[in-house]
Design a protein around this motif. Structure first.
Motif, PDB file in Angstrom:
ATOM      1  N   ALA A  46     -76.220 -31.113  34.680  1.00 55.25           N
ATOM      2  CA  ALA A  46     -76.136 -29.936  35.556  1.00 55.25           C
ATOM      3  C   ALA A  46     -76.517 -30.307  36.988  1.00 55.25           C
ATOM      4  CB  ALA A  46     -77.034 -28.824  35.034  1.00 55.25           C
ATOM      5  N   LYS A  47     -77.530 -31.137  37.145  1.00 54.65           N
ATOM      6  CA  LYS A  47     -77.959 -31.574  38.485  1.00 54.65           C
ATOM      7  C   LYS A  47     -76.893 -32.473  39.118  1.00 54.65           C
ATOM      8  CE  LYS A  47     -81.536 -34.398  40.645  1.00 54.65           C
ATOM      9  NZ  LYS A  47     -82.714 -35.223  40.409  1.00 54.65           N
ATOM     10  N   VAL A  82     -69.311 -24.782  33.480  1.00 54.02           N
ATOM     11  CA  VAL A  82     -69.919 -23.815  32.573  1.00 54.02           C
ATOM     12  C   VAL A  82     -70.002 -24.420  31.177  1.00 54.02           C
ATOM     13  CG1 VAL A  82     -69.152 -21.741  33.800  1.00 54.02           C
ATOM     14  CG2 VAL A  82     -67.689 -22.751  32.070  1.00 54.02           C
ATOM     15  N   SER A  83     -70.949 -23.925  30.396  1.00 53.77           N
ATOM     16  CA  SER A  83     -71.012 -24.335  29.000  1.00 53.77           C
ATOM     17  C   SER A  83     -69.758 -23.850  28.294  1.00 53.77           C
ATOM     18  CB  SER A  83     -72.252 -23.752  28.326  1.00 53.77           C
ATOM     19  OG  SER A  83     -73.415 -24.346  28.864  1.00 53.77           O
ATOM     20  N   ALA A  84     -69.284 -24.645  27.354  1.00 54.14           N
ATOM     21  CA  ALA A  84     -68.036 -24.339  26.651  1.00 54.14           C
ATOM     22  C   ALA A  84     -68.245 -23.233  25.616  1.00 54.14           C
ATOM     23  CB  ALA A  84     -67.516 -25.603  25.972  1.00 54.14           C
ATOM     24  N   SER A  85     -67.134 -22.668  25.169  1.00 52.61           N
ATOM     25  CA  SER A  85     -67.191 -21.692  24.079  1.00 52.61           C
ATOM     26  C   SER A  85     -67.469 -22.446  22.778  1.00 52.61           C
ATOM     27  CB  SER A  85     -65.865 -20.938  23.991  1.00 52.61           C
ATOM     28  OG  SER A  85     -64.837 -21.837  23.605  1.00 52.61           O
ATOM     29  N   GLN A  86     -67.816 -21.719  21.730  1.00 51.74           N
ATOM     30  CA  GLN A  86     -68.116 -22.347  20.435  1.00 51.74           C
ATOM     31  C   GLN A  86     -66.954 -23.201  19.945  1.00 51.74           C
ATOM     32  OE1 GLN A  86     -71.346 -22.348  20.418  1.00 51.74           O
ATOM     33  NE2 GLN A  86     -71.371 -22.023  18.221  1.00 51.74           N
ATOM     34  N   ALA A  87     -65.731 -22.766  20.166  1.00 57.41           N
ATOM     35  CA  ALA A  87     -64.563 -23.516  19.699  1.00 57.41           C
ATOM     36  C   ALA A  87     -64.435 -24.872  20.384  1.00 57.41           C
ATOM     37  CB  ALA A  87     -63.301 -22.692  19.941  1.00 57.41           C
ATOM     38  N   ASP A  88     -64.965 -24.997  21.604  1.00 58.71           N
ATOM     39  CA  ASP A  88     -64.840 -26.238  22.365  1.00 58.71           C
ATOM     40  C   ASP A  88     -66.111 -27.083  22.375  1.00 58.71           C
ATOM     41  OD1 ASP A  88     -62.187 -25.683  23.123  1.00 58.71           O
ATOM     42  OD2 ASP A  88     -62.902 -24.385  24.735  1.00 58.71           O
ATOM     43  N   GLY A  89     -67.133 -26.666  21.631  1.00 54.91           N
ATOM     44  CA  GLY A  89     -68.359 -27.455  21.563  1.00 54.91           C
ATOM     45  C   GLY A  89     -69.614 -26.677  21.897  1.00 54.91           C
ATOM     46  N   GLY A  90     -69.458 -25.428  22.308  1.00 49.66           N
ATOM     47  CA  GLY A  90     -70.618 -24.585  22.599  1.00 49.66           C
ATOM     48  C   GLY A  90     -71.512 -25.174  23.683  1.00 49.66           C
ATOM     49  N   LEU A  91     -72.823 -25.036  23.504  1.00 51.56           N
ATOM     50  CA  LEU A  91     -73.775 -25.510  24.502  1.00 51.56           C
ATOM     51  C   LEU A  91     -73.865 -27.033  24.551  1.00 51.56           C
ATOM     52  CD1 LEU A  91     -76.639 -22.919  23.925  1.00 51.56           C
ATOM     53  CD2 LEU A  91     -74.935 -22.932  25.748  1.00 51.56           C
ATOM     54  N   PRO A 146     -77.085 -21.255  28.609  1.00 50.36           N
ATOM     55  CA  PRO A 146     -75.812 -21.871  29.004  1.00 50.36           C
ATOM     56  C   PRO A 146     -75.863 -22.386  30.445  1.00 50.36           C
ATOM     57  CG  PRO A 146     -75.619 -19.484  28.963  1.00 50.36           C
ATOM     58  CD  PRO A 146     -76.989 -19.807  28.463  1.00 50.36           C
ATOM     59  N   LEU A 147     -75.082 -23.419  30.718  1.00 54.32           N
ATOM     60  CA  LEU A 147     -74.934 -23.926  32.085  1.00 54.32           C
ATOM     61  C   LEU A 147     -73.913 -23.052  32.799  1.00 54.32           C
ATOM     62  CD1 LEU A 147     -74.758 -27.786  31.500  1.00 54.32           C
ATOM     63  CD2 LEU A 147     -76.757 -26.371  31.973  1.00 54.32           C
ATOM     64  N   ASP A 148     -74.145 -22.769  34.058  1.00 53.03           N
ATOM     65  CA  ASP A 148     -73.242 -21.906  34.816  1.00 53.03           C
ATOM     66  C   ASP A 148     -73.405 -22.212  36.299  1.00 53.03           C
ATOM     67  OD1 ASP A 148     -71.676 -19.890  35.828  1.00 53.03           O
ATOM     68  OD2 ASP A 148     -72.613 -18.296  34.661  1.00 53.03           O
ATOM     69  N   PHE A 149     -72.332 -22.690  36.936  1.00 51.68           N
ATOM     70  CA  PHE A 149     -72.381 -23.032  38.351  1.00 51.68           C
ATOM     71  C   PHE A 149     -71.007 -22.806  38.957  1.00 51.68           C
ATOM     72  CE2 PHE A 149     -71.325 -26.204  41.590  1.00 51.68           C
ATOM     73  CZ  PHE A 149     -72.335 -26.020  42.506  1.00 51.68           C
ATOM     74  N   ARG A 150     -70.994 -22.231  40.151  1.00 58.59           N
ATOM     75  CA  ARG A 150     -69.737 -22.125  40.901  1.00 58.59           C
ATOM     76  C   ARG A 150     -70.051 -22.167  42.379  1.00 58.59           C
ATOM     77  NH1 ARG A 150     -67.937 -16.307  42.204  1.00 58.59           N
ATOM     78  NH2 ARG A 150     -69.799 -15.127  41.692  1.00 58.59           N
ATOM     79  N   ARG A 151     -69.164 -22.801  43.110  1.00 56.70           N
ATOM     80  CA  ARG A 151     -69.332 -22.904  44.562  1.00 56.70           C
ATOM     81  C   ARG A 151     -68.882 -21.599  45.212  1.00 56.70           C
ATOM     82  NH1 ARG A 151     -71.301 -27.665  45.544  1.00 56.70           N
ATOM     83  NH2 ARG A 151     -70.552 -29.459  44.406  1.00 56.70           N
ATOM     84  N   ASP A 152     -69.334 -21.388  46.428  1.00 62.07           N
ATOM     85  CA  ASP A 152     -68.894 -20.224  47.187  1.00 62.07           C
ATOM     86  C   ASP A 152     -67.376 -20.263  47.302  1.00 62.07           C
ATOM     87  OD1 ASP A 152     -71.483 -19.380  47.549  1.00 62.07           O
ATOM     88  OD2 ASP A 152     -71.694 -20.288  49.528  1.00 62.07           O
ATOM     89  N   GLY A 153     -66.756 -19.119  47.145  1.00 57.75           N
ATOM     90  CA  GLY A 153     -65.305 -19.026  47.273  1.00 57.75           C
ATOM     91  C   GLY A 153     -64.571 -19.119  45.946  1.00 57.75           C
ATOM     92  N   ILE A 154     -65.249 -19.509  44.883  1.00 59.04           N
ATOM     93  CA  ILE A 154     -64.625 -19.585  43.565  1.00 59.04           C
ATOM     94  C   ILE A 154     -64.838 -18.235  42.883  1.00 59.04           C
ATOM     95  CG2 ILE A 154     -64.595 -20.764  41.329  1.00 59.04           C
ATOM     96  CD1 ILE A 154     -63.687 -22.484  43.710  1.00 59.04           C
ATOM     97  N   GLN A 155     -63.733 -17.634  42.467  1.00 59.28           N
ATOM     98  CA  GLN A 155     -63.803 -16.292  41.883  1.00 59.28           C
ATOM     99  C   GLN A 155     -64.430 -16.334  40.489  1.00 59.28           C
ATOM    100  OE1 GLN A 155     -59.785 -14.902  41.940  1.00 59.28           O
ATOM    101  NE2 GLN A 155     -59.746 -14.696  44.158  1.00 59.28           N
ATOM    102  N   GLN A 156     -65.140 -15.269  40.150  1.00 58.36           N
ATOM    103  CA  GLN A 156     -65.792 -15.171  38.845  1.00 58.36           C
ATOM    104  C   GLN A 156     -64.754 -15.193  37.721  1.00 58.36           C
ATOM    105  OE1 GLN A 156     -69.131 -15.299  38.238  1.00 58.36           O
ATOM    106  NE2 GLN A 156     -68.522 -15.469  36.104  1.00 58.36           N
ATOM    107  N   LEU A 198     -85.802 -29.139  33.478  1.00 58.62           N
ATOM    108  CA  LEU A 198     -85.145 -29.103  32.183  1.00 58.62           C
ATOM    109  C   LEU A 198     -84.602 -27.703  31.900  1.00 58.62           C
ATOM    110  CD1 LEU A 198     -87.565 -31.287  30.053  1.00 58.62           C
ATOM    111  CD2 LEU A 198     -85.368 -31.928  31.048  1.00 58.62           C
ATOM    112  N   VAL A 199     -83.353 -27.664  31.476  1.00 57.24           N
ATOM    113  CA  VAL A 199     -82.697 -26.411  31.122  1.00 57.24           C
ATOM    114  C   VAL A 199     -83.093 -26.083  29.683  1.00 57.24           C
ATOM    115  CG1 VAL A 199     -80.466 -25.294  30.780  1.00 57.24           C
ATOM    116  CG2 VAL A 199     -80.763 -26.928  32.652  1.00 57.24           C
ATOM    117  N   PRO A 200     -83.566 -24.878  29.414  1.00 55.59           N
ATOM    118  CA  PRO A 200     -83.894 -24.528  28.035  1.00 55.59           C
ATOM    119  C   PRO A 200     -82.686 -24.745  27.120  1.00 55.59           C
ATOM    120  CG  PRO A 200     -84.766 -22.882  29.530  1.00 55.59           C
ATOM    121  CD  PRO A 200     -83.894 -23.795  30.348  1.00 55.59           C
ATOM    122  N   PRO A 201     -82.909 -25.224  25.882  1.00 53.03           N
ATOM    123  CA  PRO A 201     -81.800 -25.640  25.021  1.00 53.03           C
ATOM    124  C   PRO A 201     -80.808 -24.536  24.667  1.00 53.03           C
ATOM    125  CG  PRO A 201     -83.891 -25.726  23.846  1.00 53.03           C
ATOM    126  CD  PRO A 201     -84.203 -25.423  25.264  1.00 53.03           C
TER     127      PRO A 201
END
Length: 196
Positions: free
Chosen positions: A148-149, A161-170, A70-80, A64-67
């Motif tokens: 996330a899984k 990734v989790s959205a910004s507050q304008a788009d729904g936040g966490l 934020p969610l954050d995932f990127r595959r190898d090769g994807i730029q930050q 379980l992800v703490p409430p």
């Protein structure tokens, strides 16, 4: 450490028990083992033939992800920088999936269909609205953890990734999908035309 007295007690308790012989069906002595049932064959065929996205999504166990994380995932090769732009809503919402207050099993069935349709229509950035609870084991947070899984299990998902507050936040997650071969070919063609 065992004593001779313990060994004698053990042998007395075991009485006439004998070890099983190898090579016999332990459940039904004298009966030969049959082949797999029709149901087992159907399950094997389904598992072997698919690779379907529905089959890779398990609802067995998830960390379980703490409430408030934020969610954050990127595959190898994807730029930050691409992930940062995604997080801040720098890409247009090409499609969205709303999973608020839906049962987990329904969400598990809806997600692969949504992602498959998005990939087929050459969509790159989609938004999934799932909600977020205040407790770690609240239903929206459990769904967010499974999401996330599940998203990480799709090869087509490059980052999320989790959205910004304008788009729904966490309570919402941006997903960046892999460019289809058709879109890559069109992009190469545009670049060649520009070069002359």
């Amino acid at each position: 450490m065992t004593t001779p007295h313990d060994d004698a007690d053990f042998r007395a308790l075991m009485g006439d028990v004998r070890p099983l012989t190898r090579g016999h069906d332990r459940a039904h002595p004298g009966r030969r083992r049959q082949g797999p049932s029709e149901a087992q064959l159907a399950r094997r065929e389904s598992a072997a033939g698919g690779g379907e996205a529905d089959d890779i999504l398990s609802d067995d166990f998830v960390d379980l992800v703490p409430p408030f994380d934020p969610l954050d995932f990127r595959r190898d090769g994807i730029q930050q920088g691409v992930v940062d732009r995604l997080r801040h809503g720098g890409y247009p919402v090409q499609a969205s999936l709303h999973l608020l207050r839906r049962p987990l099993e329904e969400c598990r069935r809806s997600l692969p269909v949504f992602l498959r349709d998005a990939v087929e229509h050459d969509l790159r950035s989609v938004l999934i609205v799932h909600g977020r609870g205040r407790e770690i084991d609240s239903p929206p947070n459990v769904l967010r953890s499974y999401l996330a899984k599940w998203l990480a299990a799709f090869d087509e998902v490059q980052a999320f990734v989790s959205a910004s507050q304008a788009d729904g936040g966490l309570g919402a997650t941006w997903v960046m999908l892999r460019k289809s071969e058709r879109a890559r070919a069109a992009n190469r063609e545009r670049q060649q035309k520009r070069r002359g």
